[in-house]
Design a protein around this motif. Structure first.
Motif, PDB file in Angstrom:
ATOM      1  N   ARG A 201      24.129  44.546  33.390  1.00 21.20           N
ATOM      2  CA  ARG A 201      25.078  43.562  33.922  1.00 21.20           C
ATOM      3  C   ARG A 201      24.349  42.233  34.103  1.00 21.20           C
ATOM      4  NH1 ARG A 201      29.634  44.563  38.407  1.00 21.20           N
ATOM      5  NH2 ARG A 201      30.092  42.418  39.010  1.00 21.20           N
ATOM      6  N   ALA A 202      24.820  41.191  33.405  1.00 17.99           N
ATOM      7  CA  ALA A 202      24.191  39.875  33.452  1.00 17.99           C
ATOM      8  C   ALA A 202      25.128  38.873  34.120  1.00 17.99           C
ATOM      9  CB  ALA A 202      23.847  39.406  32.044  1.00 17.99           C
ATOM     10  N   THR A 203      24.581  38.047  34.976  1.00 17.34           N
ATOM     11  CA  THR A 203      25.343  36.953  35.580  1.00 17.34           C
ATOM     12  C   THR A 203      24.606  35.651  35.308  1.00 17.34           C
ATOM     13  OG1 THR A 203      24.229  37.315  37.704  1.00 17.34           O
ATOM     14  CG2 THR A 203      26.370  38.370  37.383  1.00 17.34           C
ATOM     15  N   ARG A 204      25.381  34.613  35.061  1.00 21.82           N
ATOM     16  CA  ARG A 204      24.806  33.323  34.711  1.00 21.82           C
ATOM     17  C   ARG A 204      24.195  32.658  35.941  1.00 21.82           C
ATOM     18  NH1 ARG A 204      22.477  30.741  30.614  1.00 21.82           N
ATOM     19  NH2 ARG A 204      22.796  28.488  30.676  1.00 21.82           N
TER      20      ARG A 204
ATOM     21  N   MET B  77      26.232  43.211  29.519  1.00 23.05           N
ATOM     22  CA  MET B  77      27.551  42.588  29.456  1.00 23.05           C
ATOM     23  C   MET B  77      27.575  41.429  30.455  1.00 23.05           C
ATOM     24  SD  MET B  77      31.258  44.511  29.685  1.00 23.05           S
ATOM     25  CE  MET B  77      30.698  45.683  28.455  1.00 23.05           C
ATOM     26  N   LEU B  78      28.083  40.307  30.026  1.00 22.09           N
ATOM     27  CA  LEU B  78      28.136  39.126  30.884  1.00 22.09           C
ATOM     28  C   LEU B  78      29.305  39.227  31.849  1.00 22.09           C
ATOM     29  CD1 LEU B  78      27.063  36.325  31.617  1.00 22.09           C
ATOM     30  CD2 LEU B  78      28.535  35.377  29.810  1.00 22.09           C
TER      31      LEU B  78
ATOM     32  N   LYS C  95      33.927  40.103  37.077  1.00 20.41           N
ATOM     33  CA  LYS C  95      34.536  40.869  35.989  1.00 20.41           C
ATOM     34  C   LYS C  95      33.951  40.427  34.650  1.00 20.41           C
ATOM     35  CE  LYS C  95      38.504  37.700  35.881  1.00 20.41           C
ATOM     36  NZ  LYS C  95      39.980  37.594  36.040  1.00 20.41           N
ATOM     37  N   PRO C  96      34.050  41.285  33.627  1.00 23.53           N
ATOM     38  CA  PRO C  96      33.465  40.927  32.332  1.00 23.53           C
ATOM     39  C   PRO C  96      34.070  39.648  31.770  1.00 23.53           C
ATOM     40  CG  PRO C  96      33.995  43.262  32.398  1.00 23.53           C
ATOM     41  CD  PRO C  96      34.611  42.656  33.623  1.00 23.53           C
ATOM     42  N   LYS C  97      33.205  38.772  31.279  1.00 23.05           N
ATOM     43  CA  LYS C  97      33.664  37.544  30.632  1.00 23.05           C
ATOM     44  C   LYS C  97      34.060  37.872  29.197  1.00 23.05           C
ATOM     45  CE  LYS C  97      32.192  32.834  29.426  1.00 23.05           C
ATOM     46  NZ  LYS C  97      33.458  32.225  29.924  1.00 23.05           N
ATOM     47  N   LEU C  98      35.176  37.325  28.740  1.00 24.64           N
ATOM     48  CA  LEU C  98      35.678  37.598  27.399  1.00 24.64           C
ATOM     49  C   LEU C  98      35.397  36.423  26.470  1.00 24.64           C
ATOM     50  CD1 LEU C  98      39.159  39.172  28.287  1.00 24.64           C
ATOM     51  CD2 LEU C  98      36.927  40.297  28.081  1.00 24.64           C
TER      52      LEU C  98
ATOM     53  N   PHE D  64      15.062  37.917  36.096  1.00 22.74           N
ATOM     54  CA  PHE D  64      15.523  36.652  35.541  1.00 22.74           C
ATOM     55  C   PHE D  64      15.171  36.603  34.056  1.00 22.74           C
ATOM     56  CE2 PHE D  64      14.462  32.241  34.291  1.00 22.74           C
ATOM     57  CZ  PHE D  64      15.749  31.704  34.367  1.00 22.74           C
ATOM     58  N   VAL D  65      16.160  36.298  33.238  1.00 24.06           N
ATOM     59  CA  VAL D  65      15.982  36.207  31.784  1.00 24.06           C
ATOM     60  C   VAL D  65      16.345  34.797  31.345  1.00 24.06           C
ATOM     61  CG1 VAL D  65      16.692  37.091  29.536  1.00 24.06           C
ATOM     62  CG2 VAL D  65      16.519  38.656  31.495  1.00 24.06           C
TER      63      VAL D  65
END
Length: 414
Positions: free
Chosen positions: A136-139, A167-168, A173-176, A219-220
């Motif tokens: 799970r990735a968040t910006r 998944m972003l 919730k998942p970004k589309l 952190f990526v």
């Protein structure tokens, strides 16, 4: 650490080899790979001596450009080497496949700043991991914060960096993307912060160390991520234009070709011993059993035909690469079908050999190990029934306006 190698290669491991020279070196290491197979299985991953040998001979760099310290082999050249290693030992071949394909993806799809970190002053890294987007990735500013748990992390304990699918998420919730599909990415981070699970307790491929692993809040940076669905090659666009699944297919196909050849060589060796056990359909020893030799001939035909189809398909891919032509949907169908056909033929040969070997198949031996390994490898998603069904639909002309999206056919982008 290049000790206890029988018939060692003449060249030193640090020299850049031609594809033929590297193949010969790996063939010369056959006894070394075989001698370590049981110890690898007991350890649950490759022994330090074996992984050190693979790294020293730059197996992970076969599909990496020379500018990044790689060997710049063509797909077929790399396949020949992986096939040879897999013939010697399936688990070692699987690791060779994983580290070469994973490292190639980073070299092909990451931007310049990313490859500078992974292929820079400290030398080219071993890179592998699970591409399934279970993370799970968040910006965040400058990149992403990633957490997750991944399964089937083959060779992850040997890697310097892991590549893992995520998944972003946005607002919980998942970004589309513009097509309404979830945004999936492959992130890269040092393996030092990973938590390894010791849960690789399987039928076969026991020495691949395909454990679960997890990461918490790493952190990526932007430069260490590429999109899974629409990976854009940043260098050597002709080769890396085959995409992540194309690169993966190189390794999996070569592995199956090597293991299929090995299983037939094993049962032929047993049959040449005149006191070898008989098939259940015959009262004669295998050496004198017409039923055995008939079945063996059929198995040889299937394996050789599948391998010929495989290399014919990849010769076509190399012609496309040389002409800087993108692969069509039909081309990628044939790549997937060749992988499935080669793996299936190897498994069918293993089934024949297991039955023919009778009681010898049950004992702790090379024959038993190869049987377990091929049936474990056959469970991989790349050779799933769903992929084969989609190949059938496309070849029958029932998938017009469709393209391959990972492991299934989808509507072509508009």
């Amino acid at each position: 650490m290049l000790t206890n190698i029988k018939n060692p290669p003449e060249k030193t491991a640090n020299e850049i080899c031609t594809p033929e020279e590297l193949w010969e070196q790996m063939a010369a290491c056959d006894a070394f790979f075989r001698d370590h197979a049981a110890e690898n299985e007991s350890l649950g991953r490759l022994t330090p001596a074996v992984i050190d040998l693979l790294e020293a001979h730059k197996i992970h760099l076969m599909l990496v450009p020379r500018a990044l310290g790689g060997m710049a082999f063509s797909p077929v050249e790399a396949m020949r080497v992986i096939e040879q290693i897999s013939w010697s030992d399936a688990s070692t071949g699987w690791v060779a496949m994983v580290i070469s394909c994973g490292t190639a993806m980073a070299a092909g799809f990451l931007p310049d700043a990313g490859v500078a970190a992974l292929f820079g002053a400290d030398g080219p890294s071993i890179i592998c991991g699970s591409g399934a987007p279970t993370g799970r990735a968040t910006r965040v500013e400058g990149g992403y914060r990633v957490s997750g748990r991944w399964s089937f992390g083959s060779a992850i304990q040997h890697a310097h960096w892991h590549h893992s699918g995520a998944m972003l998420f946005e607002d919980g919730k998942p970004k589309l993307d513009d097509d309404g599909a979830p945004v999936m990415m492959v992130i890269h981070a040092p393996t030092a912060s990973l938590r390894f699970e010791g849960n690789w307790d399987t039928l076969g491929l026991r020495a691949t160390g395909s454990i679960d692993y997890s990461e918490e809040g790493v952190f990526v940076p932007d430069a260490l991520m590429f999109l899974l669905k629409d990976a854009v090659p940043k260098r050597n666009k002709a080769l890396y234009g085959i995409g992540a699944i194309g690169l993966t297919s190189i390794g999996h196909s070569a592995w199956a070709a090597g293991v299929g050849r090995r299983i037939l060589d094993e049962i032929a060796t047993i049959a040449r011993e005149k006191k070898a056990p008989a098939m259940k359909t015959s009262t004669k020893a295998l050496f004198d059993s017409e039923a055995f030799w008939e079945g063996y001939g059929a198995a040889e035909g299937r394996v050789r035909s599948a391998n010929a189809f495989l290399y014919e398909t990849w010769a076509m891919v190399e012609r496309r690469i040389a002409a800087h032509e993108p692969l069509s949907t039909r081309d990628m169908t044939l790549v997937r079908l060749a992988l499935n056909t080669t793996t299936t033929a190897a498994a069918e040969a293993a089934d024949f050999a297991f039955r023919a070997g009778a009681g010898a198949s049950l004992r702790n031996s090379s024959l038993q190990r190869v049987f377990r390994d091929i049936y474990t490898g056959k469970q991989h998603i790349t050779v799933s029934p769903g992929v084969l069904r989609n190949c059938g639909r496309e070849l029958a002309g029932l998938a017009e306006e469709k393209v391959w999206a990972l492991y299934e056919l989808a509507d072509a982008p508009k």
